[in-house]
Design an enzyme around this catalytic site. Structure first.
Site, PDB file in Angstrom:
ATOM      1  N   ASP A  42      36.657  30.745 -11.059  1.00 39.67           N
ATOM      2  CA  ASP A  42      37.069  29.446 -11.597  1.00 39.67           C
ATOM      3  C   ASP A  42      37.066  29.615 -13.116  1.00 39.67           C
ATOM      4  OD1 ASP A  42      37.311  26.886 -12.565  1.00 39.67           O
ATOM      5  OD2 ASP A  42      35.539  26.086 -11.547  1.00 39.67           O
ATOM      6  N   LYS A  52      41.589  27.327 -22.601  1.00 38.30           N
ATOM      7  CA  LYS A  52      42.454  27.018 -21.452  1.00 38.30           C
ATOM      8  C   LYS A  52      43.501  25.962 -21.804  1.00 38.30           C
ATOM      9  CE  LYS A  52      41.967  25.618 -16.591  1.00 38.30           C
ATOM     10  NZ  LYS A  52      40.966  25.319 -15.549  1.00 38.30           N
ATOM     11  N   GLU A 111      43.309  24.607  -8.180  1.00 35.60           N
ATOM     12  CA  GLU A 111      41.905  24.200  -8.111  1.00 35.60           C
ATOM     13  C   GLU A 111      41.641  23.208  -6.966  1.00 35.60           C
ATOM     14  OE1 GLU A 111      41.263  22.933 -12.140  1.00 35.60           O
ATOM     15  OE2 GLU A 111      41.433  24.984 -12.892  1.00 35.60           O
ATOM     16  N   ASP A 128      38.786  15.291  -9.803  1.00 33.87           N
ATOM     17  CA  ASP A 128      38.107  16.313 -10.610  1.00 33.87           C
ATOM     18  C   ASP A 128      37.833  15.783 -12.014  1.00 33.87           C
ATOM     19  OD1 ASP A 128      37.348  18.492 -12.130  1.00 33.87           O
ATOM     20  OD2 ASP A 128      38.859  19.856 -11.318  1.00 33.87           O
TER      21      ASP A 128
END
Ligand code: AMP
Length: 618
Positions: free
Chosen positions: A23, A87, A187, A211
């Site tokens: 992850d 990211k 994800e 999330d």
């Protein structure tokens, strides 16, 4: 039949090669595997320490790279050399992130174009791919240390909303870190797998994955049937998360204790201490009703009710996103069978309760929300290793397919391991005024320079009507049908002329050759990346020289001779370094030329706008 391999570095026999699940998060990253004995997914951790590795990179004065908890310590003291949230930059151009540029405390090179961003730390320039590769390399090393075996293969997760460029950037980062990236997995899909959803082929379900992390929020609606996950809709806010809760608490305290915000601006250490206390308070209130602590002689308190009222609007915003995601999926709350909670901030009781209330159902929180995505990635890795025979494996393309672009670079349109059938398209343009033809060279392979890949076909698109450079729009599409045949079509969109060709990419290619192409690409990833960066820097420099020279010759009368002279000197200096291979030096000179031309370019732009406005009033 179990595969036995030989570990080439130690000469020992090893069981099937391990494939890890990673992850790669905005705030934290982690690695998970399927435990060889229990067959259950587990997150890797060193002794009793956390499985989470902060996604933070620190460059010291000698350009040494430090990743994780150790790097995080430098966030406040050395903001320019400490990179967080890399990211967020993946596959992004300067223009994409302009509105959030305040968010990043480090230097992002801003030349106001749609080129991909670079980050400057010290005298070096890094692409987000390189930055992510540092994190992945650290994760790989940690995993190897814990497992005491080499780790070369991985499944990496990305947000469902990542586009092709962002997915490709993530693959490239893996490659650069020495990892063979077998699959990029969404994800929310990974999180669902961690709850066992989708592992039973007969199951047909609609799932919402909520999330809420430290800095980002997203919600995805997925449908599973026949073991295949389909993302139906996504929504969210890439600048909303637990950090905002912490900020709300800090604001509440400084008002309550009458501390001027100016003091916090000046005393960064105090500001940071407040932030850490706020996070501690928030976490404590996930399991109790009151928080009491002390900071520089002040008693800090917060009750659960106070916290709830501070974060209510933030939680409401996430629910709004859920409403929009359902609307886009054309579904109502009652259509959702399961709700999976991901991200550390879903531990906040108000969040859990609000989501549960909205969907009218119990939400899944049994699996650690920080680890659930990595655990699911490990399950996906295990499926790819062929250990879970109930799950269908789809046909895939074993090598990437792409085109040759400027400077002999490989531009991948269909990444390796894409499910087939599949298609992809991208637009290109001409480099010269009046250019009537374009050569399209199709390659297969994982290397950055086409000369190291396998050429599949070449053809010319001819008859492009005369237009200035950059105006024609040539769309090149790749289509692989279910039989693995690739059709490449080039079409000039303004005139409609088109040409196409058919090839069989797998023809005459043995498994050993595919394997060799893969191992070569990983062994050469670093040199390849350097060669690509140098070629890109040179192209950027050449283009800048050309546009600057054009600009000067057109606007000579509006420029002072000093301006023309200093620009010419900067052009000459840039021209000189373009002959070398030092990309950082090239970027430094590009920056210098931009700095010199920016003021007068802006001045002329302003006066052009002023003229245009005047024109309108008449
Ligand atoms: P992630 O980005 O998924 O790693 O989530 C990190 C966020 O989760 C940070 O904002 C943390 O403060 C938050 N978090 C972690 N543990 C808790 C907890 N027990 N209660 C509330 N928030 C938490």
């Amino acid at each position: 039949m179990a595969k036995i391999g030989i570990n080439l570095s130690t000469g020992s026999l090893q069981q099937e090669e391990i494939i890890v699940g990673i992850d790669l998060g905005t705030t934290n990253s982690l690695v998970a595997i399927i435990h060889p004995e229990s067959k259950k997914p587990v997150a890797l951790r060193e002794h009793n320490s956390s499985s989470l590795v902060p996604s933070v990179i620190y460059f010291d004065q000698y350009d040494n790279v430090v990743v994780g908890e150790e790097a995080k310590k430098h966030l406040i003291t050395e903001p320019y050399n400490t990179i967080f949230s890399a990211k967020r930059l993946m596959g992004k151009s300067y223009n994409d992130i302009e509105t959030h540029s305040d968010f990043f405390a480090y230097k992002i090179i801003d030349d106001n174009t749609d080129r991909l961003v670079k980050v400057q730390a010290g005298t070096k320039f890094y692409s987000p791919i390189e930055l992510s590769s540092f994190i992945l390399k650290e994760l790989k090393q940690r995993a190897e240390h814990i497992l005491k075996t080499p780790v070369n293969k991985a499944v990496i997760t990305v947000p469902a909303y990542f586009n092709d460029a962002q997915r490709q950037a993530t693959r490239d980062a893996g490659k650069l870190a020495g990892l063979d990236v077998l699959r990029i997995v969404n994800e929310p899909t990974a999180a669902s797998l961690a709850y066992g959803l989708g592992l039973n082929k007969e199951e047909e379900k609609t799932i919402a994955v909520y999330d809420l992390g430290g800095g980002t929020f997203d919600v995805s609606v997925l449908k599973i049937s026949n073991g295949i996950f389909e993302v139906i809709s996504t929504n969210g806010d890439t600048y909303l998360g637990g950090d905002d809760m912490d900020n709300a608490i800090v604001t509440f305290w400084i008002r309550k204790y009458e501390i001027s915000p100016e003091i916090l601006k000046e005393d960064r250490m105090l500001a940071q201490s407040f932030r850490l206390k706020a996070e501690e308070a928030k976490k404590t209130l996930s399991s109790t009703d009151n928080y009491v602590s002390e900071l520089r002689g002040m008693e800090l308190t917060l009750t659960k009710d106070e916290l709830n009222s501070l974060i209510q609007s933030l939680v409401d915003k996430t629910i709004e996103c859920c409403i929009l995601a359902l609307k886009d999926a054309d579904l109502s709350v009652t259509d959702i069978d399961e709700i999976v909670m991901v991200g550390g901030s879903t531990r906040v009781p108000l969040v859990k309760d609000s989501v549960s209330k909205f969907f009218g159902k119990q939400v899944h929180t049994e699996v650690n929300p920080d680890e659930v995505v990595a655990l699911g990635a490990a399950i996906q890795a295990d499926i790819l290793a062929g250990n879970n025979r109930d799950v269908l494996l789809l046909d895939i393309t074993p090598l990437s397919l792409g085109l040759e672009t400027m400077g002999g670079l490989m531009d991948v349109l269909i990444p390796r391991n894409s499910k087939i059938p599949t298609k992809a398209a991208r637009q290109y343009t001409t480099q010269k005024d009046g250019q009537a033809g374009m050569r399209i060279s199709v390659y297969q392979g994982e290397r950055d320079l086409v000369k190291d890949n396998r050429k599949l076909a070449e053809f010319n698109l001819t008859g492009i009507p005369g237009m200035p450079a950059g105006i024609p729009k040539v769309e090149i599409s790749f289509l692989i049908n279910a039989d693995g045949i690739l059709v490449v079509t080039a079409k000039e969109l303004r005139s409609g002329i088109q040409q196409s060709i058919e090839v069989k990419p797998q023809y005459g290619l043995t498994d050993e050759e595919v394997e060799k192409m893969l191992t070569d690409s990983i062994a050469n990833a670093k040199q390849d990346m350097i060669a690509r960066a140098v070629t890109e820097a040179k192209t950027e420099g050449e283009q800048l020289i050309q546009t600057t020279e054009n600009f000067i010759s057109k606007n000579k009368n509006f420029l002072t001779s000093a301006e023309i002279e200093s620009t010419q000197n900067a052009i000459n200096a840039l021209q000189q370094v373009l002959n070398g291979t030092d990309k950082d030096l090239i970027h430094t000179h590009i920056e210098q030329l931009n700095e010199i031309s920016r003021p007068y370019a802006e001045r002329l732009m302003d006066s052009a706008i002023a003229m245009a406005m005047k024109g309108k009033q008449v």
